[in-house]
Design an enzyme around this catalytic site. Structure first.
Site: not given
Ligand code: AGP
Length: 603
Positions: A2, A28, A73, A97-98, A476, A480, A483, A499, A598
């Site tokens: 959040c 966020r 969030w 937030n938390g 990765e 990407k 996401e 397999h 994020k």
């Molecule tokens: C990557 O595109 C994502 N946003 C997510 O996997 C991110 O890398 C992961 O949440 C770790 O975040 P951080 O690097 O801020 O710890």
């Protein structure tokens, strides 16, 4: 997670102040949003969905100079108007937030005291607890907040307005990020510094359990014993423009195109010359084992690190997902180095893993982007990447710099283990200093990668395969794509597909094959032919050195001629651009993909 913003100060168009700042935090989390602002009383407006929905509800005529706002969030309770923040119970209004882990226990205690709850959230319970402590005791508001902390298990960053003190903004934190913006006749609280930039570049950080009392003129900070404390005043070294799109359609594309510059900034900071490089890198001579711990893309960067550390300095390296590492039985000792990788420096699982290692007296090194973030402050040593602010939820430039930093650490490990002589080291450092030019070359082929995106954006299942470091990069590339485009995708070790999972390959199934490792190229070609034999359409990403006509692939991307040492930095860029363009063609919300945030500051 959040986003929180709170403002108290000279400006009176409080709704505009809050909404404009909240927009900088929308990355966020964006399931719902709301504001609370003070006129002669506390007024609350909130709405499910993005901040634009909230904007439609507000009456900009109402004036005020104190308020708090929140973009959510969802954790406890779905995205709904009712569950949105701010929450108000009795004479207390808060944004949070938390996660309050013991909120059910506190909720039943308060229900016995006559409190009735209208939402499914842990935040409403936190608000009711503050109101309960306030109403049951003759404490001042600082004492109420201090007592509140004693009840709570979990994490929180709170903005608080008490009805009996409508000229003051209170705040406190534990394990969730919160900074104080220090303006002229105006002060702020925010989840991160980007939200205060339009008011001030001056800010300070809070430690766990700190309590803040903000008025227009004054910032008073107290520790958990209510002793007044002074905090170092920090200054942001980037500006609002850098946090804007600068003409790109999306932050993600802008940030991909910043990769050459930020790579140069980071390499130059650590590689001015040979001696400075050795001095700037940590002394790792005593370690015979490395654990790399991270989440998501940061963990994928760690996979590259593992490949490098085991193949060059030949040091045993494991890569662990932080959400597992924090709870599992871990075998480490005083010769183990735990490396934590985190762009935000606030990822809850990575913080917990860091704290676990520290509790066990294991040395920790953090690779972090956000200066003075929790992980940066708590690790024994920190190596900053200089990605600048990264707004797009899907990381691109920060991931690339995490890989680059691991390459620098790898070189230092090689020096310490005498696996490289000084002339070869100079050669590679020179190569790294020239790496931004190679990044520019790859970026210049953007249209080539966009053409590939046009061939795959309608697919619903796309596989990535690779061997060794190519598998790490496939992980990765697949994330990407998932996401930002919502296409189902999996990355597989090329030799493992047969397999079981190869049963999913049918006519025109898209398979993106990475083949940059010269030693494994022939094996990868065999695996490509295996999927081709089952009808797959194969897109090959390879190097100029390995290039050939490869008539059995449908599409091919050839990276520019470069020393293989730079491939891990370069090979990801086409995959980032392909993912971006696929998402654009599918009209997805590229910078704020659904369900994501994020920085995942809860577990
Ligand atoms: C990557 O595109 C994502 N946003 C997510 O996997 C991110 O890398 C992961 O949440 C770790 O975040 P951080 O690097 O801020 O710890």
């Amino acid at each position: 997670m959040c986003g929180i913003i709170g403002y108290i100060g000279k400006k009176t168009n409080i709704q505009k102040q809050l909404i404009d700042s909240l927009k900088t935090l929308e990355y966020r989390g964006y399931d719902s949003a709301g504001i609370a602002y003070v006129t002669d009383k506390v007024n609350i407006i909130k709405s499910k969905g993005k901040i634009a929905n909230l904007e439609e509800k507000i009456d900009r005529e109402e004036q005020g100079c104190l308020g708090i706002a929140h973009t959510r969030w969802a954790t406890h309770g779905g995205a709904s108007d009712n569950n949105s923040h701010p929450h108000r119970v009795g004479k207390v209004t808060i944004v949070h937030n938390g996660i309050i882990e013991n909120y059910m226990e506190i909720k039943s205690l308060l229900e016995k005291e006559g409190y009735k709850f209208k939402t499914e959230t842990d935040t409403e319970v936190a608000c009711a607890l503050l109101d309960y402590l306030k109403s049951k005791n003759i404490w001042n508001n600082l004492e109420v907040i201090r007592e509140f902390a004693g009840y709570i298990k979990g994490s929180y960053a709170l903005g608080i307005i008490f009805d009996d003190d409508l000229d003051t903004l209170y705040a406190t934190r534990k394990d969730s990020p919160l900074i104080i913006g220090l303006g002229k006749d105006e002060n702020l609280i925010a989840s991160d510094v980007s939200a205060v930039l339009k008011f001030t570049k001056k800010y300070c950080l809070l430690d766990n359990y700190d309590i803040v009392k903000l008025t227009k003129e004054k910032v008073q900070i107290y520790n958990k014993d209510l002793k007044s404390v002074c905090k170092e005043q920090l200054e942001v070294n980037w500006n609002v423009e850098q946090a804007e799109k600068n003409g790109y359609d999306h932050f993600m594309l802008k940030e991909i195109h910043e990769e050459a510059k930020v790579l140069k900034d980071t390499i130059n900071e650590y590689v001015e010359n040979l001696d400075s490089f050795v001095d700037k890198m940590p002394d790792m001579r005593k370690y015979d084992k490395i654990h790399i711990v991270a989440c998501g893309s940061a963990m994928h960067a760690g996979l590259i690190g593992k490949y490098l550390f085991e193949n060059y300095p030949e040091i045993e390296t494991t890569v662990e997902v932080a959400s597992e590492y924090r709870y599992k039985k871990v075998f480490y000792d005083d010769k183990t180095l735990v490396i934590l990788i985190s762009q935000s420096g606030e990822t809850a699982d990575t913080i917990a893993s860091l704290r676990k290692a520290k509790e066990d007296h294991i040395d920790t090194l953090a690779i972090v982007n956000v200066v003075s973030s929790t992980i940066a402050r708590e690790a024994d040593q920190v190596l900053y990447i200089r990605a600048g602010v990264e707004i797009a939820v899907a990381t691109t430039k920060a991931y690339l710099l995490q890989v680059a930093m691991l390459m620098l650490i790898n070189l230092k490990l090689m020096v310490e283990r005498e696996k490289i002589d000084s002339s070869k080291l100079k050669e590679i450092l020179k190569l790294l200093k020239s790496s931004p030019e190679y990044v520019e070359k790859v970026l210049a082929d953007e249209k080539k990668y966009f053409k590939i995106a046009e061939k795959i954006y309608k697919d619903e299942d796309i596989f990535f395969i690779g061997r060794g470091i190519d598998y790490a990069m496939s992980m990765e590339g697949s994330l990407k794509l998932k996401e930002v485009s919502y296409i189902h995708s999996e990355a597989y070790q090329a030799g493992e597909l047969k397999h079981g999972t190869i049963s999913l390959i049918e006519n025109h199934t898209k398979v993106i094959a990475l083949m940059t490792d010269e030693d494994l190229a022939l094996k990868t070609i065999s695996n490509i032919k295996e999927v081709k034999a089952r009808g797959a359409d194969v897109i090959l990403i390879t190097t100029e050195k390995l290039d050939s006509d490869f008539e059995f692939v449908n599409e091919k991307v050839t990276l520019p001629k470069v020393d293989s040492y730079l491939i891990p930095i370069l090979a990801i860029i086409p995959l980032q651009l392909i993912a971006y363009q696929v998402a654009k063609l599918r009209k997805c919300d590229i910078d704020k993909p659904r369900n994501l945030a994020k920085s995942v500051t809860v577990e």
